[in-house]
Scaffold this motif. Sequence first.
Motif, PDB file in Angstrom:
ATOM      1  N   ALA A   1      15.818  15.620 -17.731  1.00 56.50           N
ATOM      2  CA  ALA A   1      17.199  15.193 -17.521  1.00 56.50           C
ATOM      3  C   ALA A   1      18.180  16.292 -17.922  1.00 56.50           C
ATOM      4  O   ALA A   1      19.177  16.534 -17.237  1.00 56.50           O
ATOM      5  N   GLY A   2      17.900  16.953 -19.031  1.00 59.07           N
ATOM      6  CA  GLY A   2      18.782  18.020 -19.487  1.00 59.07           C
ATOM      7  C   GLY A   2      18.824  19.193 -18.529  1.00 59.07           C
ATOM      8  O   GLY A   2      19.888  19.734 -18.221  1.00 59.07           O
ATOM      9  N   ILE A   3      17.654  19.588 -18.028  1.00 59.76           N
ATOM     10  CA  ILE A   3      17.608  20.702 -17.081  1.00 59.76           C
ATOM     11  C   ILE A   3      18.316  20.326 -15.788  1.00 59.76           C
ATOM     12  O   ILE A   3      19.093  21.108 -15.227  1.00 59.76           O
ATOM     13  N   ALA A   4      18.068  19.096 -15.294  1.00 53.78           N
ATOM     14  CA  ALA A   4      18.690  18.650 -14.047  1.00 53.78           C
ATOM     15  C   ALA A   4      20.208  18.576 -14.184  1.00 53.78           C
ATOM     16  O   ALA A   4      20.940  18.859 -13.231  1.00 53.78           O
ATOM     17  N   TYR A   5      20.704  18.197 -15.356  1.00 55.05           N
ATOM     18  CA  TYR A   5      22.150  18.058 -15.564  1.00 55.05           C
ATOM     19  C   TYR A   5      22.837  19.411 -15.693  1.00 55.05           C
ATOM     20  O   TYR A   5      23.892  19.645 -15.087  1.00 55.05           O
ATOM     21  N   TRP A   6      22.245  20.316 -16.503  1.00 59.97           N
ATOM     22  CA  TRP A   6      22.914  21.568 -16.807  1.00 59.97           C
ATOM     23  C   TRP A   6      22.566  22.698 -15.850  1.00 59.97           C
ATOM     24  O   TRP A   6      23.334  23.662 -15.732  1.00 59.97           O
ATOM     25  N   ARG A   7      21.397  22.621 -15.170  1.00 58.47           N
ATOM     26  CA  ARG A   7      21.003  23.674 -14.236  1.00 58.47           C
ATOM     27  C   ARG A   7      20.536  23.091 -12.903  1.00 58.47           C
ATOM     28  O   ARG A   7      19.435  23.377 -12.423  1.00 58.47           O
ATOM     29  N   PRO A   8      21.357  22.262 -12.252  1.00 56.07           N
ATOM     30  CA  PRO A   8      20.924  21.613 -11.015  1.00 56.07           C
ATOM     31  C   PRO A   8      20.608  22.602  -9.899  1.00 56.07           C
ATOM     32  O   PRO A   8      19.812  22.307  -8.996  1.00 56.07           O
ATOM     33  N   GLU A   9      21.225  23.782  -9.952  1.00 56.52           N
ATOM     34  CA  GLU A   9      21.048  24.762  -8.884  1.00 56.52           C
ATOM     35  C   GLU A   9      19.624  25.328  -8.821  1.00 56.52           C
ATOM     36  O   GLU A   9      19.233  25.910  -7.797  1.00 56.52           O
ATOM     37  N   ILE A  10      18.842  25.160  -9.888  1.00 56.76           N
ATOM     38  CA  ILE A  10      17.477  25.693  -9.857  1.00 56.76           C
ATOM     39  C   ILE A  10      16.422  24.581  -9.793  1.00 56.76           C
ATOM     40  O   ILE A  10      15.226  24.866  -9.897  1.00 56.76           O
ATOM     41  N   CYS A  11      16.851  23.334  -9.608  1.00 58.13           N
ATOM     42  CA  CYS A  11      15.930  22.202  -9.571  1.00 58.13           C
ATOM     43  C   CYS A  11      15.770  21.706  -8.131  1.00 58.13           C
ATOM     44  O   CYS A  11      16.735  21.228  -7.528  1.00 58.13           O
ATOM     45  N   VAL A  12      14.564  21.809  -7.580  1.00 58.66           N
ATOM     46  CA  VAL A  12      14.299  21.399  -6.196  1.00 58.66           C
ATOM     47  C   VAL A  12      14.045  19.900  -6.097  1.00 58.66           C
ATOM     48  O   VAL A  12      14.435  19.248  -5.123  1.00 58.66           O
ATOM     49  N   GLY A  13      13.366  19.325  -7.101  1.00 57.97           N
ATOM     50  CA  GLY A  13      13.047  17.904  -7.059  1.00 57.97           C
ATOM     51  C   GLY A  13      12.256  17.490  -8.276  1.00 57.97           C
ATOM     52  O   GLY A  13      12.025  18.281  -9.198  1.00 57.97           O
ATOM     53  N   GLN A  14      11.837  16.221  -8.281  1.00 53.00           N
ATOM     54  CA  GLN A  14      11.045  15.678  -9.378  1.00 53.00           C
ATOM     55  C   GLN A  14       9.721  15.163  -8.843  1.00 53.00           C
ATOM     56  O   GLN A  14       9.621  14.725  -7.689  1.00 53.00           O
ATOM     57  N   LEU A  15       8.706  15.204  -9.705  1.00 51.97           N
ATOM     58  CA  LEU A  15       7.384  14.679  -9.363  1.00 51.97           C
ATOM     59  C   LEU A  15       7.013  13.639 -10.407  1.00 51.97           C
ATOM     60  O   LEU A  15       6.950  13.949 -11.605  1.00 51.97           O
ATOM     61  N   ARG A  16       6.782  12.394  -9.960  1.00 54.52           N
ATOM     62  CA  ARG A  16       6.463  11.298 -10.870  1.00 54.52           C
ATOM     63  C   ARG A  16       5.089  10.730 -10.548  1.00 54.52           C
ATOM     64  O   ARG A  16       4.740  10.557  -9.379  1.00 54.52           O
ATOM     65  N   LEU A  17       4.324  10.422 -11.594  1.00 54.91           N
ATOM     66  CA  LEU A  17       3.070   9.716 -11.402  1.00 54.91           C
ATOM     67  C   LEU A  17       3.353   8.241 -11.126  1.00 54.91           C
ATOM     68  O   LEU A  17       4.479   7.761 -11.323  1.00 54.91           O
ATOM     69  N   ALA A  18       2.324   7.517 -10.698  1.00 54.56           N
ATOM     70  CA  ALA A  18       2.516   6.149 -10.210  1.00 54.56           C
ATOM     71  C   ALA A  18       3.137   5.224 -11.243  1.00 54.56           C
ATOM     72  O   ALA A  18       3.903   4.320 -10.897  1.00 54.56           O
ATOM     73  N   ASP A  19       2.831   5.422 -12.518  1.00 56.89           N
ATOM     74  CA  ASP A  19       3.327   4.505 -13.544  1.00 56.89           C
ATOM     75  C   ASP A  19       4.559   5.034 -14.282  1.00 56.89           C
ATOM     76  O   ASP A  19       4.923   4.525 -15.343  1.00 56.89           O
ATOM     77  N   CYS A  20       5.233   6.045 -13.734  1.00 53.92           N
ATOM     78  CA  CYS A  20       6.470   6.543 -14.336  1.00 53.92           C
ATOM     79  C   CYS A  20       7.558   5.485 -14.199  1.00 53.92           C
ATOM     80  O   CYS A  20       7.736   4.886 -13.132  1.00 53.92           O
ATOM     81  N   GLN A  21       8.319   5.261 -15.273  1.00 51.05           N
ATOM     82  CA  GLN A  21       9.316   4.190 -15.298  1.00 51.05           C
ATOM     83  C   GLN A  21      10.756   4.704 -15.321  1.00 51.05           C
ATOM     84  O   GLN A  21      11.679   3.942 -15.607  1.00 51.05           O
TER      85      GLN A  21
END
Length: 337
Positions: A24-44
């Motif tokens: 969350a911190g990286i996505a908020y402060w450095r969104p320009e270098i974040c392509v996407g997120q990868l979640r496993l099936a039971d991620c909440q």
Amino acid sequence: MDIKAPYLLFLGDAPDALSAKTAAGIAYWRPEICVGQLRLADCQTTVGLKDITLEEAKEAGVRTMVIGVANRGGVIPKSWVPTMLKAMDLGFDLASGLHTRLSSIAEVAAKARDKGRALHDARHPTREFEVGTGERRSGRRLLTVGTDCSIGKMYASLAIANGLRQAGANIDFRATGQTGILIDGRGVSVDAVVSDFISGAVEWLAPANDAKHWDVIEGQGSLFHPSYAGVSLGLLHGAQPDALILCHEPTRPHMRGLPGRKMPDLRACLDLNVQLARLTSPTPVLAGICVNTSHMHQPEGADYCRRLAEEFGVPAVDPVRDSVAPLIDHLQKAVAA
């Protein structure tokens, strides 16, 4: 540490938002270098990025998969290993801020050697530190402290650093945790430093500087949290702060991870931090209060901040929802005085 962007943020099986605070911190402060997120099936939880597969991440040019989870104990469970191995097969480096070293996992280390991939353990210092001395040093230093862990001390520190920079001050943000290091590209994760050397590590991180130079030092843990108070104290003494920012999350029912332990009183938290800071900094001042109102409706949060400002006589703001300009103005006046 040369971590290649762009990033894919791996959320694994994170059970709640706090467990994914690194991502969350990286996505908020450095969104320009974040392509996407990868979640496993039971991620909440989510950090609001597009869900993509490893194959899609490769197509999008991802260079590094960052382990974006900050779980209790900082461990890498076996269930994550197949995803990590596949990521390296597809050409990604790995970066992590957890206590478990990537290189300590036999399969991961072997795959990295075989494929020529880099393993970045942001939490683990790559140098040794001296024992702290507490000797007075020039420059101005601000430290964020708080009632609990994971309440927004890093967000507050980064927002204040940006505010001081915009006000024309000469400043450096000093990261002391894995997420801050991954955001800023430098720092020392103090909870991975041997206890005798924590204050010395912070003295090295925020050294003597020009008289009007500001070091904004990211706080860790809480003096009131039985699990992490030792780190908080070493950081407090090494920071030798001229100013403190008190951080709080008002809706939390108990200390994180300790259901039987109540949250401390704000005044008691401030008084103890000031008392203990005086070992290395004779006259620390409260420069403001940063409130994490993310679990409150905006009017309710704003009213809470107003009441705190009246009670403590300093600006109280949510550094995400509100401008930190009042806090910056008060900080500069308080320390100049």
